[in-house]
Design a protein around this motif. Sequence first.
Motif, PDB file in Angstrom:
ATOM      1  N   GLY A  70       7.179 -10.851 -10.862  1.00 54.51           N
ATOM      2  CA  GLY A  70       8.009  -9.691 -10.592  1.00 54.51           C
ATOM      3  C   GLY A  70       7.258  -8.424 -10.253  1.00 54.51           C
ATOM      4  O   GLY A  70       7.854  -7.384 -10.030  1.00 54.51           O
ATOM      5  N   GLY A  71       5.927  -8.482 -10.215  1.00 52.29           N
ATOM      6  CA  GLY A  71       5.138  -7.293  -9.911  1.00 52.29           C
ATOM      7  C   GLY A  71       4.735  -6.543 -11.166  1.00 52.29           C
ATOM      8  O   GLY A  71       5.123  -6.872 -12.279  1.00 52.29           O
TER       9      GLY A  71
ATOM     10  N   GLU B  46       8.988  -2.789   2.545  1.00 59.37           N
ATOM     11  CA  GLU B  46      10.351  -3.310   2.485  1.00 59.37           C
ATOM     12  C   GLU B  46      10.536  -4.094   1.189  1.00 59.37           C
ATOM     13  O   GLU B  46       9.600  -4.669   0.658  1.00 59.37           O
ATOM     14  CB  GLU B  46      10.641  -4.209   3.686  1.00 59.37           C
ATOM     15  CG  GLU B  46      10.513  -3.482   5.033  1.00 59.37           C
ATOM     16  CD  GLU B  46      10.735  -4.412   6.201  1.00 59.37           C
ATOM     17  OE1 GLU B  46      10.971  -5.617   5.957  1.00 59.37           O
ATOM     18  OE2 GLU B  46      10.653  -3.949   7.338  1.00 59.37           O
ATOM     19  N   GLY B  47      11.743  -4.121   0.693  1.00 58.76           N
ATOM     20  CA  GLY B  47      12.017  -4.835  -0.543  1.00 58.76           C
ATOM     21  C   GLY B  47      11.646  -4.010  -1.761  1.00 58.76           C
ATOM     22  O   GLY B  47      11.284  -2.839  -1.669  1.00 58.76           O
ATOM     23  N   ASP B  48      11.689  -4.656  -2.937  1.00 60.38           N
ATOM     24  CA  ASP B  48      11.461  -3.913  -4.174  1.00 60.38           C
ATOM     25  C   ASP B  48      10.214  -4.379  -4.909  1.00 60.38           C
ATOM     26  O   ASP B  48      10.020  -4.062  -6.071  1.00 60.38           O
ATOM     27  CB  ASP B  48      12.686  -4.019  -5.099  1.00 60.38           C
ATOM     28  CG  ASP B  48      12.954  -5.455  -5.567  1.00 60.38           C
ATOM     29  OD1 ASP B  48      12.314  -6.381  -5.035  1.00 60.38           O
ATOM     30  OD2 ASP B  48      13.796  -5.632  -6.447  1.00 60.38           O
ATOM     31  N   TYR B  49       9.329  -5.140  -4.215  1.00 59.59           N
ATOM     32  CA  TYR B  49       8.103  -5.552  -4.894  1.00 59.59           C
ATOM     33  C   TYR B  49       7.156  -4.361  -5.025  1.00 59.59           C
ATOM     34  O   TYR B  49       6.919  -3.616  -4.079  1.00 59.59           O
ATOM     35  CB  TYR B  49       7.381  -6.684  -4.170  1.00 59.59           C
ATOM     36  CG  TYR B  49       6.118  -7.054  -4.915  1.00 59.59           C
ATOM     37  CD1 TYR B  49       6.162  -7.943  -5.976  1.00 59.59           C
ATOM     38  CD2 TYR B  49       4.906  -6.438  -4.609  1.00 59.59           C
ATOM     39  CE1 TYR B  49       5.018  -8.245  -6.705  1.00 59.59           C
ATOM     40  CE2 TYR B  49       3.762  -6.729  -5.336  1.00 59.59           C
ATOM     41  CZ  TYR B  49       3.820  -7.627  -6.373  1.00 59.59           C
ATOM     42  OH  TYR B  49       2.699  -7.901  -7.110  1.00 59.59           O
ATOM     43  N   SER B  50       6.566  -4.205  -6.220  1.00 58.37           N
ATOM     44  CA  SER B  50       5.631  -3.128  -6.496  1.00 58.37           C
ATOM     45  C   SER B  50       4.516  -3.637  -7.399  1.00 58.37           C
ATOM     46  O   SER B  50       4.761  -4.423  -8.307  1.00 58.37           O
ATOM     47  CB  SER B  50       6.349  -1.946  -7.171  1.00 58.37           C
ATOM     48  OG  SER B  50       5.419  -0.989  -7.625  1.00 58.37           O
ATOM     49  N   ASP B  51       3.275  -3.179  -7.129  1.00 62.43           N
ATOM     50  CA  ASP B  51       2.177  -3.468  -8.039  1.00 62.43           C
ATOM     51  C   ASP B  51       2.254  -2.607  -9.295  1.00 62.43           C
ATOM     52  O   ASP B  51       1.584  -2.903 -10.288  1.00 62.43           O
ATOM     53  CB  ASP B  51       0.833  -3.201  -7.355  1.00 62.43           C
ATOM     54  CG  ASP B  51       0.397  -4.343  -6.449  1.00 62.43           C
ATOM     55  OD1 ASP B  51       0.939  -5.456  -6.593  1.00 62.43           O
ATOM     56  OD2 ASP B  51      -0.482  -4.128  -5.602  1.00 62.43           O
TER      57      ASP B  51
ATOM     58  N   ALA C  59       0.789  -1.235   0.000  1.00 56.92           N
ATOM     59  CA  ALA C  59       0.000   0.000   0.000  1.00 56.92           C
ATOM     60  C   ALA C  59       0.823   1.288   0.000  1.00 56.92           C
ATOM     61  O   ALA C  59       0.248   2.379  -0.119  1.00 56.92           O
ATOM     62  CB  ALA C  59      -0.925   0.014   1.213  1.00 56.92           C
ATOM     63  N   LYS C  60       2.127   1.196   0.095  1.00 61.72           N
ATOM     64  CA  LYS C  60       2.933   2.407   0.158  1.00 61.72           C
ATOM     65  C   LYS C  60       2.904   3.149  -1.176  1.00 61.72           C
ATOM     66  O   LYS C  60       3.156   2.573  -2.230  1.00 61.72           O
ATOM     67  CB  LYS C  60       4.382   2.069   0.511  1.00 61.72           C
ATOM     68  CG  LYS C  60       5.239   3.296   0.823  1.00 61.72           C
ATOM     69  CD  LYS C  60       6.603   2.893   1.346  1.00 61.72           C
ATOM     70  CE  LYS C  60       7.421   4.111   1.722  1.00 61.72           C
ATOM     71  NZ  LYS C  60       8.753   3.726   2.271  1.00 61.72           N
ATOM     72  N   GLY C  61       2.540   4.425  -1.140  1.00 57.04           N
ATOM     73  CA  GLY C  61       2.512   5.248  -2.345  1.00 57.04           C
ATOM     74  C   GLY C  61       1.175   5.263  -3.059  1.00 57.04           C
ATOM     75  O   GLY C  61       1.050   5.912  -4.110  1.00 57.04           O
ATOM     76  N   LYS C  62       0.150   4.568  -2.537  1.00 54.19           N
ATOM     77  CA  LYS C  62      -1.165   4.603  -3.168  1.00 54.19           C
ATOM     78  C   LYS C  62      -1.758   6.012  -3.124  1.00 54.19           C
ATOM     79  O   LYS C  62      -1.534   6.760  -2.186  1.00 54.19           O
ATOM     80  CB  LYS C  62      -2.125   3.634  -2.465  1.00 54.19           C
ATOM     81  CG  LYS C  62      -1.963   2.190  -2.892  1.00 54.19           C
ATOM     82  CD  LYS C  62      -2.821   1.263  -2.043  1.00 54.19           C
ATOM     83  CE  LYS C  62      -4.291   1.596  -2.095  1.00 54.19           C
ATOM     84  NZ  LYS C  62      -4.885   1.345  -3.422  1.00 54.19           N
ATOM     85  N   LYS C  63      -2.527   6.363  -4.150  1.00 54.65           N
ATOM     86  CA  LYS C  63      -3.190   7.675  -4.178  1.00 54.65           C
ATOM     87  C   LYS C  63      -4.171   7.803  -3.025  1.00 54.65           C
ATOM     88  O   LYS C  63      -4.248   8.852  -2.379  1.00 54.65           O
ATOM     89  CB  LYS C  63      -3.911   7.874  -5.517  1.00 54.65           C
ATOM     90  CG  LYS C  63      -3.003   8.042  -6.719  1.00 54.65           C
ATOM     91  CD  LYS C  63      -3.799   8.184  -8.002  1.00 54.65           C
ATOM     92  CE  LYS C  63      -4.430   6.864  -8.414  1.00 54.65           C
ATOM     93  NZ  LYS C  63      -5.092   6.951  -9.745  1.00 54.65           N
TER      94      LYS C  63
END
Length: 278
Positions: free
Chosen positions: A93-94, A75-80, A39-43
């Motif tokens: 890989g997202g 944490e880490g580099d996973y992103s939607d 959820a980090k960075g969601k609008k």
Amino acid sequence: MKKLLLFTIFVTSIFFTTDFSTKIFAKEITNIQWKKSVAKGKKLSKFRETVTSPALGKKAWKIILLPMDCGRDNEGDYSDCKNNGRDAVVGHGGGDRARSEYSSDKRYTGEKWISVSIYLPNDFKSVEPVSTSLFQIYEWGKKDQQRHPRMMLRVKNGVLEPRYFPVNGRDVSGKINKHLFIDDMRDKWTTIIFHTKMGKKAGEGFVKMYVNDVLYNEYSGRTGYGGRFFNKFGIYHSWISRWTRNNDGYENYPTQVVYYDNLFRTNSKDKLLKLIKN
């Protein structure tokens, strides 16, 4: 003053935190602790609201997913929002997905009874052929602590149905005894109960889905790889790019709203039904 207020709420057994917290728990809605997922960075960071209507009891949770509102892990580099570059397969890989979703903290094994009550408003719009999941059973694997879905309650062809991922990520529908149609779920609560046994051996595991004590779907066989399990609830979109197959761009991509109640997990059916009744 704020810390004192939160402590007072806790000791009176009506524990509630805002979306600024990493964990939420509300006794009347759930017996499980939940935390935001990717959820980090969601609008829309506050995508969960506590509402009194519609609700089965005094309160329920309203989950909102704005169009393509993606985030990333703390944490880490996973992103939607984008692939991490280590795997050409988007599913590993997202990227190409978005969610307003919560994950349960405590992991479990063996046989469980799990409930989720879902309310779809009249104006709920499908985003098919984008994959939409409203509830999940997830496995936390032993090898490299990998996480994999084992069951996703997905919207597919106008039906809300479980999709199982028992082997190599390939999904199967299980044995369908009755369809749970999206149109029949509008403007009312639908309570779904899962009776599950998560097992590594082929003849050991099963997942059974009940609605109003009627068996709608069942799967038997291997349900995991020997890891521990947890649950997710909320709106999760994957393969968002599929929207362009039937639409001209993303201009008409809808916001989705889903209400949740009765998010319970127990060791027996009697305990689960008691929680639902209360």
